[in-house]
Design a protein around this motif. Structure first.
Motif, PDB file in Angstrom:
ATOM      1  N   PHE A 275       0.815  -1.211   0.000  1.00 44.42           N
ATOM      2  CA  PHE A 275       0.000   0.000   0.000  1.00 44.42           C
ATOM      3  C   PHE A 275       0.848   1.260   0.000  1.00 44.42           C
ATOM      4  O   PHE A 275       0.573   2.214   0.664  1.00 44.42           O
ATOM      5  CB  PHE A 275      -1.019   0.021   1.147  1.00 44.42           C
ATOM      6  N   ARG A 276       1.896   1.245  -0.779  1.00 45.68           N
ATOM      7  CA  ARG A 276       2.732   2.435  -0.916  1.00 45.68           C
ATOM      8  C   ARG A 276       2.007   3.565  -1.626  1.00 45.68           C
ATOM      9  O   ARG A 276       1.319   3.319  -2.606  1.00 45.68           O
ATOM     10  CB  ARG A 276       3.972   2.097  -1.725  1.00 45.68           C
ATOM     11  N   GLY A 277       2.183   4.757  -1.118  1.00 47.35           N
ATOM     12  CA  GLY A 277       1.566   5.912  -1.754  1.00 47.35           C
ATOM     13  C   GLY A 277       0.083   6.023  -1.431  1.00 47.35           C
ATOM     14  O   GLY A 277      -0.567   6.975  -1.814  1.00 47.35           O
TER      15      GLY A 277
ATOM     16  N   GLY B  56       7.740   3.317  15.998  1.00 44.15           N
ATOM     17  CA  GLY B  56       8.700   3.313  17.109  1.00 44.15           C
ATOM     18  C   GLY B  56       8.596   2.177  18.118  1.00 44.15           C
ATOM     19  O   GLY B  56       9.265   2.221  19.158  1.00 44.15           O
ATOM     20  N   ILE B  57       7.815   1.153  17.830  1.00 44.08           N
ATOM     21  CA  ILE B  57       7.614   0.100  18.842  1.00 44.08           C
ATOM     22  C   ILE B  57       8.896  -0.701  19.109  1.00 44.08           C
ATOM     23  O   ILE B  57       9.315  -0.856  20.264  1.00 44.08           O
ATOM     24  CB  ILE B  57       6.408  -0.786  18.456  1.00 44.08           C
ATOM     25  N   SER B  58       9.553  -1.165  18.059  1.00 43.01           N
ATOM     26  CA  SER B  58      10.791  -1.935  18.293  1.00 43.01           C
ATOM     27  C   SER B  58      11.869  -1.040  18.912  1.00 43.01           C
ATOM     28  O   SER B  58      12.649  -1.494  19.762  1.00 43.01           O
ATOM     29  CB  SER B  58      11.289  -2.574  17.003  1.00 43.01           C
TER      30      SER B  58
ATOM     31  N   ALA C 284       5.877  10.971   7.982  1.00 46.83           N
ATOM     32  CA  ALA C 284       4.658  10.926   8.799  1.00 46.83           C
ATOM     33  C   ALA C 284       4.832   9.996   9.997  1.00 46.83           C
ATOM     34  O   ALA C 284       4.607  10.404  11.141  1.00 46.83           O
ATOM     35  CB  ALA C 284       3.470  10.505   7.949  1.00 46.83           C
ATOM     36  N   VAL C 285       5.271   8.759   9.740  1.00 48.33           N
ATOM     37  CA  VAL C 285       5.450   7.844  10.883  1.00 48.33           C
ATOM     38  C   VAL C 285       6.640   8.280  11.738  1.00 48.33           C
ATOM     39  O   VAL C 285       6.631   8.140  12.964  1.00 48.33           O
ATOM     40  CB  VAL C 285       5.599   6.343  10.476  1.00 48.33           C
ATOM     41  N   PHE C 286       7.647   8.860  11.077  1.00 45.24           N
ATOM     42  CA  PHE C 286       8.808   9.353  11.814  1.00 45.24           C
ATOM     43  C   PHE C 286       8.372  10.373  12.871  1.00 45.24           C
ATOM     44  O   PHE C 286       8.786  10.320  14.029  1.00 45.24           O
ATOM     45  CB  PHE C 286       9.825   9.996  10.847  1.00 45.24           C
TER      46      PHE C 286
ATOM     47  N   CYS D 117      15.592  11.058  10.181  1.00 45.74           N
ATOM     48  CA  CYS D 117      14.601  10.988   9.108  1.00 45.74           C
ATOM     49  C   CYS D 117      15.315  11.053   7.758  1.00 45.74           C
ATOM     50  O   CYS D 117      16.033  12.010   7.481  1.00 45.74           O
ATOM     51  CB  CYS D 117      13.607  12.145   9.240  1.00 45.74           C
ATOM     52  N   GLY D 118      15.136  10.020   6.948  1.00 46.28           N
ATOM     53  CA  GLY D 118      15.781   9.975   5.630  1.00 46.28           C
ATOM     54  C   GLY D 118      15.862   8.541   5.166  1.00 46.28           C
ATOM     55  O   GLY D 118      15.468   7.625   5.892  1.00 46.28           O
ATOM     56  N   THR D 119      16.369   8.358   3.973  1.00 46.54           N
ATOM     57  CA  THR D 119      16.442   6.979   3.465  1.00 46.54           C
ATOM     58  C   THR D 119      17.699   6.289   4.008  1.00 46.54           C
ATOM     59  O   THR D 119      18.693   6.937   4.326  1.00 46.54           O
ATOM     60  CB  THR D 119      16.478   6.942   1.925  1.00 46.54           C
ATOM     61  N   PHE D 120      17.623   4.973   4.073  1.00 41.99           N
ATOM     62  CA  PHE D 120      18.796   4.200   4.522  1.00 41.99           C
ATOM     63  C   PHE D 120      19.964   4.474   3.561  1.00 41.99           C
ATOM     64  O   PHE D 120      21.113   4.572   3.987  1.00 41.99           O
ATOM     65  CB  PHE D 120      18.516   2.692   4.505  1.00 41.99           C
ATOM     66  N   GLU D 121      19.613   4.599   2.270  1.00 41.79           N
ATOM     67  CA  GLU D 121      20.637   4.766   1.245  1.00 41.79           C
ATOM     68  C   GLU D 121      21.465   6.021   1.504  1.00 41.79           C
ATOM     69  O   GLU D 121      22.677   6.025   1.314  1.00 41.79           O
ATOM     70  CB  GLU D 121      19.968   4.871  -0.148  1.00 41.79           C
ATOM     71  N   THR D 122      20.812   7.089   1.970  1.00 41.35           N
ATOM     72  CA  THR D 122      21.526   8.350   2.216  1.00 41.35           C
ATOM     73  C   THR D 122      22.065   8.409   3.636  1.00 41.35           C
ATOM     74  O   THR D 122      23.212   8.801   3.856  1.00 41.35           O
ATOM     75  CB  THR D 122      20.549   9.545   2.025  1.00 41.35           C
TER      76      THR D 122
ATOM     77  N   VAL E 150      22.626  -4.211  15.765  1.00 40.79           N
ATOM     78  CA  VAL E 150      21.915  -3.677  14.603  1.00 40.79           C
ATOM     79  C   VAL E 150      20.637  -4.485  14.390  1.00 40.79           C
ATOM     80  O   VAL E 150      20.661  -5.715  14.423  1.00 40.79           O
ATOM     81  CB  VAL E 150      22.801  -3.771  13.325  1.00 40.79           C
ATOM     82  N   PHE E 151      19.531  -3.768  14.196  1.00 40.06           N
ATOM     83  CA  PHE E 151      18.264  -4.432  13.877  1.00 40.06           C
ATOM     84  C   PHE E 151      17.815  -3.924  12.508  1.00 40.06           C
ATOM     85  O   PHE E 151      17.526  -2.739  12.343  1.00 40.06           O
ATOM     86  CB  PHE E 151      17.217  -4.108  14.949  1.00 40.06           C
ATOM     87  N   ILE E 152      17.806  -4.825  11.526  1.00 43.47           N
ATOM     88  CA  ILE E 152      17.419  -4.439  10.163  1.00 43.47           C
ATOM     89  C   ILE E 152      15.970  -4.858   9.935  1.00 43.47           C
ATOM     90  O   ILE E 152      15.652  -6.041   9.912  1.00 43.47           O
ATOM     91  CB  ILE E 152      18.349  -5.080   9.101  1.00 43.47           C
ATOM     92  N   ASP E 153      15.101  -3.860   9.802  1.00 45.22           N
ATOM     93  CA  ASP E 153      13.668  -4.132   9.671  1.00 45.22           C
ATOM     94  C   ASP E 153      13.057  -3.096   8.735  1.00 45.22           C
ATOM     95  O   ASP E 153      12.100  -2.418   9.080  1.00 45.22           O
ATOM     96  CB  ASP E 153      13.002  -4.065  11.060  1.00 45.22           C
ATOM     97  N   GLY E 154      13.676  -2.958   7.551  1.00 42.42           N
ATOM     98  CA  GLY E 154      13.179  -1.917   6.660  1.00 42.42           C
ATOM     99  C   GLY E 154      12.754  -2.504   5.344  1.00 42.42           C
ATOM    100  O   GLY E 154      11.879  -3.363   5.296  1.00 42.42           O
ATOM    101  N   ASP E 155      13.412  -2.076   4.322  1.00 38.21           N
ATOM    102  CA  ASP E 155      13.096  -2.482   2.965  1.00 38.21           C
ATOM    103  C   ASP E 155      13.253  -4.006   2.809  1.00 38.21           C
ATOM    104  O   ASP E 155      14.341  -4.532   2.902  1.00 38.21           O
ATOM    105  CB  ASP E 155      14.097  -1.754   2.061  1.00 38.21           C
TER     106      ASP E 155
END
Ligand SMILES: C[S@@+](CC[C@H](N)C(=O)[O-])C[C@H]1O[C@@H](n2cnc3c(N)ncnc32)[C@H](O)[C@@H]1O
Length: 269
Positions: free
Chosen positions: A79-81, A123-125, A146-148, A167-172, A187-192
């Motif tokens: 449900f992106r966008g 922000g739960i984790s 928004a969620v940030f 706030c920003g993309t992981f890439e940047t 490190v906890f990876i839970d993104g893309d």
């Protein structure tokens, strides 16, 4: 592409064929046996779990809608966008309570000083990790403003000053942060949820890991490419121990122990 119910069931049946039974039987590594019986499968109930779960409850009944902007190249949620209610985010995106408690117990046990989370959402984790070690610093990166904003406000209200939200993309943001800190201890990876991206993030993080670092990856069975990426992570020569808990995987980088991959049961799995 995200696995459907049949793909998940198939993957789960394979997992159950290979996993060791609950209780720690058959774990011949003293380090992993102690970790599994005392930390992973531990059953402590802390008062702070209640306050975090009360926040989840609040989110679950929240009808406010936010636009889920596309922060990553790959499709990961369906449900992106679109306009999505916070209740749906809390229900489908945030770590479930048993995973939050696992994060809490790992952080409490190892007391990592510098923690990193890719994917804050509401922000739960982050709350589970930050409260397990108030003396450590948790950097958490989120690309959706928004969620940030919602998470950031709540961290402030809860007095969680050891969380440094970015706030920003992981890439940047990840390469910037990696230059700034001396190391990442947890490190906890839970993104893309994309295997290629996961390997890219891991490669950025790798140079900042030391022999006591821990990396936990969520949703390793989300898709075929996530499972392939998990296999590649396990095989990395710097990884000494991997623990596959079906939904998530945990990597250790300790020296002086023979490389071993464990498949263990935790929570509902
Ligand atoms: C599964 S959710 C995180 C859930 C959170 N860890 C929790 O349990 O409460 C993943 C989050 O990562 C964010 N995200 C995905 N890809 C991203 C990227 N490339 N850069 C920044 N944020 C990203 C999404 O916006 C989403 O909020």
């Amino acid at each position: 592409m995200r696995r459907g119910a049949w793909g998940i069931l198939k993957s789960y049946l394979q997992f159950r064929k290979k996993c060791l039974p609950k209780g720690g039987y058959g774990i011949h590594s003293p380090f992993v046996f102690e970790l599994y019986t005392n930390v992973i499968a531990g059953n402590t109930n802390e008062a702070i779990f209640e306050s975090i779960e009360a926040y989840r409850k609040e989110m679950l009944s929240c009808d406010i809608g936010i636009i889920r902007k596309s922060v990553a190249e790959s499709l990961n949620g369906g449900f992106r966008g679109e306009l999505v209610k916070l209740s749906r985010i809390a229900r489908t995106v945030s770590v479930p309570p048993h995973l939050g408690r696992l994060l809490y117990r790992l952080v409490k046990h190892f007391q990592p000083q510098v923690m990193l989370e890719l994917g804050t959402s509401v922000g739960i984790s982050s709350m589970y990790m930050a409260q397990a070690n108030p003396n450590g610093t948790l950097y958490t990166i989120e690309g959706n403003e928004a969620v940030f904003g919602i998470a950031q406000k709540r961290f402030q209200a809860m007095g969680l000053t050891n969380i440094k939200p970015i706030c920003g993309t992981f890439e940047t943001e990840l390469p910037h942060l990696a230059k700034k800190v001396s190391n990442f201890d947890f490190v906890f990876i839970d993104g893309d949820h994309n295997g290629t991206k996961l390997l890219q993030y891991f490669n950025v993080i790798l140079s900042k890991l030391n022999e006591n670092s821990i990396v936990m990856v969520d949703d390793i069975r989300w898709s075929n490419d996530m499972e392939d990426a998990w296999r590649e992570l396990k095989a990395n020569r710097q990884v000494s121990v991997s623990i596959d808990l079906f939904r998530c995987g945990v990597l250790f980088f300790r020296h002086g122990i023979a490389k071993q991959n464990f498949i263990l049961r935790y929570g509902p799995f």
